[in-house]
Design a protein around this motif. Sequence first.
Motif, PDB file in Angstrom:
ATOM      1  N   THR A 217     -60.746  68.496 -30.267  1.00 20.31           N
ATOM      2  CA  THR A 217     -61.876  68.692 -29.414  1.00 20.31           C
ATOM      3  C   THR A 217     -62.164  70.255 -29.048  1.00 20.31           C
ATOM      4  OG1 THR A 217     -61.319  66.464 -28.530  1.00 20.31           O
ATOM      5  CG2 THR A 217     -62.708  67.783 -27.160  1.00 20.31           C
ATOM      6  N   PRO A 218     -61.269  71.048 -28.784  1.00 20.59           N
ATOM      7  CA  PRO A 218     -61.351  72.397 -28.284  1.00 20.59           C
ATOM      8  C   PRO A 218     -62.206  73.004 -29.394  1.00 20.59           C
ATOM      9  CG  PRO A 218     -59.093  71.701 -27.821  1.00 20.59           C
ATOM     10  CD  PRO A 218     -59.802  70.484 -28.327  1.00 20.59           C
ATOM     11  N   LEU A 219     -61.757  72.725 -30.669  1.00 18.15           N
ATOM     12  CA  LEU A 219     -62.377  73.398 -31.961  1.00 18.15           C
ATOM     13  C   LEU A 219     -63.917  73.059 -31.841  1.00 18.15           C
ATOM     14  CD1 LEU A 219     -59.470  72.729 -34.670  1.00 18.15           C
ATOM     15  CD2 LEU A 219     -60.270  75.074 -33.681  1.00 18.15           C
ATOM     16  N   LEU A 220     -63.968  71.639 -31.683  1.00 14.18           N
ATOM     17  CA  LEU A 220     -65.454  71.279 -31.755  1.00 14.18           C
ATOM     18  C   LEU A 220     -66.357  71.814 -30.689  1.00 14.18           C
ATOM     19  CD1 LEU A 220     -64.659  67.610 -33.054  1.00 14.18           C
ATOM     20  CD2 LEU A 220     -65.756  69.430 -34.304  1.00 14.18           C
ATOM     21  N   LYS A 221     -65.618  71.951 -29.356  1.00 17.04           N
ATOM     22  CA  LYS A 221     -66.554  72.545 -28.379  1.00 17.04           C
ATOM     23  C   LYS A 221     -66.800  73.921 -28.698  1.00 17.04           C
ATOM     24  CE  LYS A 221     -64.745  69.798 -24.509  1.00 17.04           C
ATOM     25  NZ  LYS A 221     -63.997  69.484 -23.294  1.00 17.04           N
ATOM     26  N   ARG A 222     -65.905  74.741 -29.229  1.00 16.67           N
ATOM     27  CA  ARG A 222     -66.114  76.144 -29.410  1.00 16.67           C
ATOM     28  C   ARG A 222     -67.209  76.261 -30.554  1.00 16.67           C
ATOM     29  NH1 ARG A 222     -60.772  76.715 -28.314  1.00 16.67           N
ATOM     30  NH2 ARG A 222     -60.163  76.462 -30.455  1.00 16.67           N
ATOM     31  N   LEU A 223     -67.178  75.368 -31.722  1.00 19.73           N
ATOM     32  CA  LEU A 223     -68.300  75.313 -32.566  1.00 19.73           C
ATOM     33  C   LEU A 223     -69.748  74.950 -32.213  1.00 19.73           C
ATOM     34  CD1 LEU A 223     -66.167  73.756 -35.814  1.00 19.73           C
ATOM     35  CD2 LEU A 223     -67.232  75.957 -35.479  1.00 19.73           C
ATOM     36  N   GLU A 224     -69.546  73.829 -31.124  1.00 20.56           N
ATOM     37  CA  GLU A 224     -70.775  73.651 -30.479  1.00 20.56           C
ATOM     38  C   GLU A 224     -71.406  74.655 -29.705  1.00 20.56           C
ATOM     39  OE1 GLU A 224     -72.376  69.565 -28.696  1.00 20.56           O
ATOM     40  OE2 GLU A 224     -70.403  70.300 -27.678  1.00 20.56           O
ATOM     41  N   ALA A 225     -70.550  75.271 -29.021  1.00 18.61           N
ATOM     42  CA  ALA A 225     -71.026  76.409 -28.109  1.00 18.61           C
ATOM     43  C   ALA A 225     -71.598  77.555 -28.970  1.00 18.61           C
ATOM     44  CB  ALA A 225     -69.769  77.054 -27.478  1.00 18.61           C
ATOM     45  N   ALA A 226     -70.984  77.777 -30.206  1.00 16.95           N
ATOM     46  CA  ALA A 226     -71.458  78.763 -31.093  1.00 16.95           C
ATOM     47  C   ALA A 226     -73.082  78.212 -31.797  1.00 16.95           C
ATOM     48  CB  ALA A 226     -70.429  78.927 -32.262  1.00 16.95           C
ATOM     49  N   GLY A 227     -73.247  76.912 -31.628  1.00 12.62           N
ATOM     50  CA  GLY A 227     -74.536  76.613 -32.102  1.00 12.62           C
ATOM     51  C   GLY A 227     -74.276  76.163 -33.663  1.00 12.62           C
ATOM     52  N   LEU A 228     -73.128  75.793 -33.873  1.00 10.69           N
ATOM     53  CA  LEU A 228     -73.048  75.444 -35.443  1.00 10.69           C
ATOM     54  C   LEU A 228     -72.753  73.819 -35.557  1.00 10.69           C
ATOM     55  CD1 LEU A 228     -70.317  78.177 -36.289  1.00 10.69           C
ATOM     56  CD2 LEU A 228     -72.766  78.186 -36.851  1.00 10.69           C
ATOM     57  N   VAL A 229     -72.416  73.103 -34.485  1.00 10.31           N
ATOM     58  CA  VAL A 229     -72.089  71.661 -34.704  1.00 10.31           C
ATOM     59  C   VAL A 229     -72.930  71.135 -33.407  1.00 10.31           C
ATOM     60  CG1 VAL A 229     -70.263  71.424 -36.041  1.00 10.31           C
ATOM     61  CG2 VAL A 229     -70.014  71.412 -33.531  1.00 10.31           C
ATOM     62  N   GLU A 230     -73.086  69.786 -33.625  1.00  9.44           N
ATOM     63  CA  GLU A 230     -73.718  68.918 -32.238  1.00  9.44           C
ATOM     64  C   GLU A 230     -72.840  67.732 -32.264  1.00  9.44           C
ATOM     65  OE1 GLU A 230     -77.688  68.443 -33.918  1.00  9.44           O
ATOM     66  OE2 GLU A 230     -78.103  70.353 -33.314  1.00  9.44           O
ATOM     67  N   ARG A 231     -72.588  67.444 -30.923  1.00  9.16           N
ATOM     68  CA  ARG A 231     -71.753  66.271 -30.875  1.00  9.16           C
ATOM     69  C   ARG A 231     -72.742  65.276 -29.803  1.00  9.16           C
ATOM     70  NH1 ARG A 231     -66.681  67.955 -27.632  1.00  9.16           N
ATOM     71  NH2 ARG A 231     -68.115  68.823 -26.595  1.00  9.16           N
ATOM     72  N   HIS A 232     -72.274  63.936 -30.143  1.00  6.92           N
ATOM     73  CA  HIS A 232     -73.010  62.846 -29.438  1.00  6.92           C
ATOM     74  C   HIS A 232     -72.363  61.396 -29.623  1.00  6.92           C
ATOM     75  CE1 HIS A 232     -75.033  62.551 -33.328  1.00  6.92           C
ATOM     76  NE2 HIS A 232     -75.077  61.173 -33.178  1.00  6.92           N
ATOM     77  N   ARG A 233     -72.444  60.865 -28.574  1.00  7.67           N
ATOM     78  CA  ARG A 233     -71.705  59.516 -28.700  1.00  7.67           C
ATOM     79  C   ARG A 233     -72.667  58.608 -29.717  1.00  7.67           C
ATOM     80  NH1 ARG A 233     -66.891  59.294 -26.310  1.00  7.67           N
ATOM     81  NH2 ARG A 233     -66.881  60.833 -24.158  1.00  7.67           N
ATOM     82  N   ASP A 234     -71.907  57.733 -30.251  1.00  2.01           N
ATOM     83  CA  ASP A 234     -72.260  56.757 -31.297  1.00  2.01           C
ATOM     84  C   ASP A 234     -72.981  55.681 -30.385  1.00  2.01           C
ATOM     85  OD1 ASP A 234     -72.597  54.706 -33.021  1.00  2.01           O
ATOM     86  OD2 ASP A 234     -70.703  54.893 -34.191  1.00  2.01           O
ATOM     87  N   PRO A 235     -74.314  55.367 -30.348  1.00  3.39           N
ATOM     88  CA  PRO A 235     -74.807  54.602 -29.887  1.00  3.39           C
ATOM     89  C   PRO A 235     -74.367  53.217 -30.017  1.00  3.39           C
ATOM     90  CG  PRO A 235     -76.444  55.458 -31.555  1.00  3.39           C
ATOM     91  CD  PRO A 235     -75.199  56.158 -31.472  1.00  3.39           C
ATOM     92  N   GLU A 236     -73.923  52.885 -31.095  1.00  2.79           N
ATOM     93  CA  GLU A 236     -73.301  51.471 -31.420  1.00  2.79           C
ATOM     94  C   GLU A 236     -71.978  51.070 -30.827  1.00  2.79           C
ATOM     95  OE1 GLU A 236     -73.614  50.478 -35.488  1.00  2.79           O
ATOM     96  OE2 GLU A 236     -75.806  51.171 -35.700  1.00  2.79           O
ATOM     97  N   ASP A 237     -71.075  52.516 -30.473  1.00  2.00           N
ATOM     98  CA  ASP A 237     -70.001  52.330 -29.918  1.00  2.00           C
ATOM     99  C   ASP A 237     -69.555  53.624 -29.037  1.00  2.00           C
ATOM    100  OD1 ASP A 237     -67.084  52.204 -29.229  1.00  2.00           O
ATOM    101  OD2 ASP A 237     -66.540  51.678 -31.294  1.00  2.00           O
ATOM    102  N   GLU A 238     -69.701  53.692 -27.771  1.00  2.00           N
ATOM    103  CA  GLU A 238     -69.766  54.782 -26.789  1.00  2.00           C
ATOM    104  C   GLU A 238     -68.467  55.434 -27.030  1.00  2.00           C
ATOM    105  OE1 GLU A 238     -72.150  56.270 -24.859  1.00  2.00           O
ATOM    106  OE2 GLU A 238     -73.735  55.130 -25.916  1.00  2.00           O
ATOM    107  N   ARG A 239     -67.440  54.896 -27.368  1.00  2.00           N
ATOM    108  CA  ARG A 239     -65.874  55.452 -27.408  1.00  2.00           C
ATOM    109  C   ARG A 239     -66.135  56.545 -28.620  1.00  2.00           C
ATOM    110  NH1 ARG A 239     -62.842  49.802 -27.932  1.00  2.00           N
ATOM    111  NH2 ARG A 239     -64.714  49.696 -29.494  1.00  2.00           N
ATOM    112  N   ARG A 240     -66.901  56.205 -29.489  1.00  2.00           N
ATOM    113  CA  ARG A 240     -66.818  57.286 -30.764  1.00  2.00           C
ATOM    114  C   ARG A 240     -67.848  58.348 -30.509  1.00  2.00           C
ATOM    115  NH1 ARG A 240     -66.820  54.256 -36.388  1.00  2.00           N
ATOM    116  NH2 ARG A 240     -69.158  55.065 -36.110  1.00  2.00           N
ATOM    117  N   VAL A 241     -67.051  59.407 -30.824  1.00  2.00           N
ATOM    118  CA  VAL A 241     -68.057  60.530 -30.873  1.00  2.00           C
ATOM    119  C   VAL A 241     -68.584  61.103 -32.290  1.00  2.00           C
ATOM    120  CG1 VAL A 241     -68.281  63.324 -30.444  1.00  2.00           C
ATOM    121  CG2 VAL A 241     -67.120  61.591 -28.546  1.00  2.00           C
TER     122      VAL A 241
END
Length: 148
Positions: free
Chosen positions: A79-103
């Motif tokens: 999760t911290p790795l993904l947050k940094r990659l998202e802050a750098a604009g390299l990835v996007e994270r969102h909740r799965d509309p079919e299962d809110e528990r999954r990112v």
Amino acid sequence: MSKNNASSDPSVEALKLDNQLCFALYGAANRMTRLYRPLLDAMGLTYPQYLVMLVLWESSPRTVGALGEALDLDSSTLTPLLKRLEAAGLVERHRDPEDERRVIVDLSDAGRTLREDAKAIPEQMICALDLQMDAISTLRERLKVLAR
């Protein structure tokens, strides 16, 4: 026991640093990280972030769980790795509309573009290692078995 006898004692030999598989792996891992560092610094990535990007360049989007499985990392590390990659604009994270528990993690346009810069890294690493391709392949396969 005298010094001379100790050197022929198998249990003492087994404790020598140069006889430790763990130390050889540790040294090799450190060298690999040092060789990757300038290449990845130029791309603005750390080595763990590069590994995440490699997985996403293979197949994107992926769930955080699928990324963790591919990298053998738990979500608290990922999760911290993904947050940094998202802050750098390299990835996007969102909740799965079919299962809110999954990112779900997807590459951004910048993340896809960065792949072009990364294409030269494998060849640069092969040159830096100064090993034949068959030796690299054999070593990689043996390490995969050890890592299981």
